[in-house]
Design a protein around this motif. Structure first.
Motif, short mmCIF file in Angstrom:
data_model
loop_
_atom_site.label_atom_id
_atom_site.label_comp_id
_atom_site.label_asym_id
_atom_site.label_seq_id
_atom_site.Cartn_x
_atom_site.Cartn_y
_atom_site.Cartn_z
N TYR A 68 3.69 1.78 1.93
CA TYR A 68 4.40 2.00 3.18
C TYR A 68 5.78 1.35 3.12
O TYR A 68 5.99 0.38 2.39
CB TYR A 68 3.63 1.42 4.37
CG TYR A 68 2.40 2.21 4.73
CD1 TYR A 68 2.44 3.18 5.72
CD2 TYR A 68 1.20 2.00 4.06
CE1 TYR A 68 1.32 3.91 6.05
CE2 TYR A 68 0.07 2.73 4.38
CZ TYR A 68 0.14 3.69 5.37
OH TYR A 68 -0.98 4.42 5.69
N ARG B 272 4.95 0.33 12.05
CA ARG B 272 4.16 0.11 10.83
C ARG B 272 4.92 0.57 9.60
O ARG B 272 4.79 0.01 8.52
CB ARG B 272 2.85 0.87 10.94
CG ARG B 272 1.99 0.79 9.68
CD ARG B 272 0.85 1.74 9.72
NE ARG B 272 1.38 3.09 9.61
CZ ARG B 272 0.68 4.17 9.83
NH1 ARG B 272 -0.56 4.09 10.20
NH2 ARG B 272 1.22 5.36 9.69
N ASN C 197 -6.62 1.95 -6.65
CA ASN C 197 -6.26 0.61 -6.19
C ASN C 197 -4.84 0.21 -6.57
O ASN C 197 -4.50 -0.96 -6.52
CB ASN C 197 -7.25 -0.43 -6.73
CG ASN C 197 -8.62 -0.27 -6.11
OD1 ASN C 197 -8.75 0.12 -4.96
ND2 ASN C 197 -9.66 -0.56 -6.88
N LYS D 259 -3.79 -5.01 6.70
CA LYS D 259 -4.98 -4.50 6.04
C LYS D 259 -4.74 -3.05 5.58
O LYS D 259 -5.19 -2.63 4.54
CB LYS D 259 -6.17 -4.57 6.99
CG LYS D 259 -7.50 -4.52 6.31
CD LYS D 259 -8.61 -4.84 7.28
CE LYS D 259 -9.50 -5.88 6.63
NZ LYS D 259 -10.58 -6.32 7.46
N GLN D 260 -3.99 -2.30 6.38
CA GLN D 260 -3.68 -0.91 6.06
C GLN D 260 -2.41 -0.80 5.20
O GLN D 260 -2.37 -0.03 4.25
CB GLN D 260 -3.49 -0.10 7.33
CG GLN D 260 -3.13 1.35 7.06
CD GLN D 260 -2.87 2.14 8.33
OE1 GLN D 260 -2.71 1.58 9.40
NE2 GLN D 260 -2.85 3.44 8.20
N THR D 261 -1.38 -1.56 5.52
CA THR D 261 -0.08 -1.41 4.86
C THR D 261 0.07 -2.26 3.61
O THR D 261 0.89 -1.98 2.76
CB THR D 261 1.07 -1.77 5.81
OG1 THR D 261 0.96 -3.14 6.18
CG2 THR D 261 1.07 -0.88 7.03
N LYS E 29 -1.58 -5.37 10.94
CA LYS E 29 -1.55 -4.06 10.27
C LYS E 29 -1.56 -4.18 8.75
O LYS E 29 -1.61 -3.18 8.05
CB LYS E 29 -0.30 -3.28 10.71
CG LYS E 29 -0.29 -2.96 12.18
CD LYS E 29 1.00 -2.30 12.60
CE LYS E 29 1.04 -2.12 14.11
NZ LYS E 29 2.35 -1.71 14.57
N GLN F 89 -0.93 -0.54 -6.45
CA GLN F 89 -0.12 -1.18 -5.41
C GLN F 89 1.36 -1.04 -5.74
O GLN F 89 1.75 -1.08 -6.91
CB GLN F 89 -0.45 -2.67 -5.31
CG GLN F 89 -1.83 -2.97 -4.77
CD GLN F 89 -1.87 -2.83 -3.27
OE1 GLN F 89 -1.10 -3.45 -2.55
NE2 GLN F 89 -2.78 -2.00 -2.77
N SER G 17 6.19 4.24 7.27
CA SER G 17 5.60 5.50 6.80
C SER G 17 5.34 5.41 5.32
O SER G 17 5.90 4.56 4.62
CB SER G 17 6.58 6.65 7.06
OG SER G 17 6.83 6.78 8.43
N ARG G 18 4.51 6.30 4.82
CA ARG G 18 4.19 6.32 3.40
C ARG G 18 5.44 6.71 2.63
O ARG G 18 6.02 7.76 2.86
CB ARG G 18 3.08 7.33 3.16
CG ARG G 18 2.61 7.47 1.73
CD ARG G 18 1.72 6.39 1.27
NE ARG G 18 0.47 6.33 2.00
CZ ARG G 18 -0.50 5.51 1.65
NH1 ARG G 18 -0.37 4.74 0.59
NH2 ARG G 18 -1.60 5.44 2.35
N ALA H 77 0.81 -1.22 0.00
CA ALA H 77 0.00 0.00 0.00
C ALA H 77 0.84 1.27 0.00
O ALA H 77 0.32 2.36 0.23
CB ALA H 77 -0.95 0.00 1.20
#
Length: 103
Positions: free
Chosen positions: A9, A79, A89, A37-39, A35, A91, A81-82, A7
């Motif tokens: 990160y 986690r 969508n 699901k977010q990353t 984590k 990736q 960072s961006r 994602a």
């Protein structure tokens, strides 16, 4: 160690955070599955020198060039960072090392 997630990160982890283990060791957590699901999933994990440069490549063809030293530093438990802004969508799918002679 440079770790990138789908994602967008990522994090740069000092290699000395990874101790040696003997036979029967249970491993070390570097990316928390709760984590993801977010990353997103892990897409790249490479040991790189601070003076190297890399290309971050997305599934839709977006490419970002960055120095390893400019990637955010974190711990194994962090986690991250961006590191790449993605649209819709899209990736993050790959990390490519740029040789010392450039592209």
């Amino acid at each position: 160690l440079v770790l990138l997630m789908g994602a967008g990160y990522g994090k740069r982890i000092p290699i000395d955070e990874f101790g040696t283990q003997g036979r029967g060791g249970s491993g070390l957590v570097t990316a928390d599955s709760a984590k993801m699901k977010q990353t997103g999933p892990v897409v790249a994990a490479r040991v790189l020198a601070m003076d190297e440069e890399v290309l971050l490549i997305s599934a839709e063809g977006m490419v970002a060039r960055t120095a390893v030293k400019d990637l955010p530093s974190g711990t194994r438990a962090a986690r991250g960072s961006r590191v790449m802004g993605l649209r819709g969508n899209d990736q993050l799918v790959a990390l490519a090392l740029i040789s010392g002679d450039g592209l």
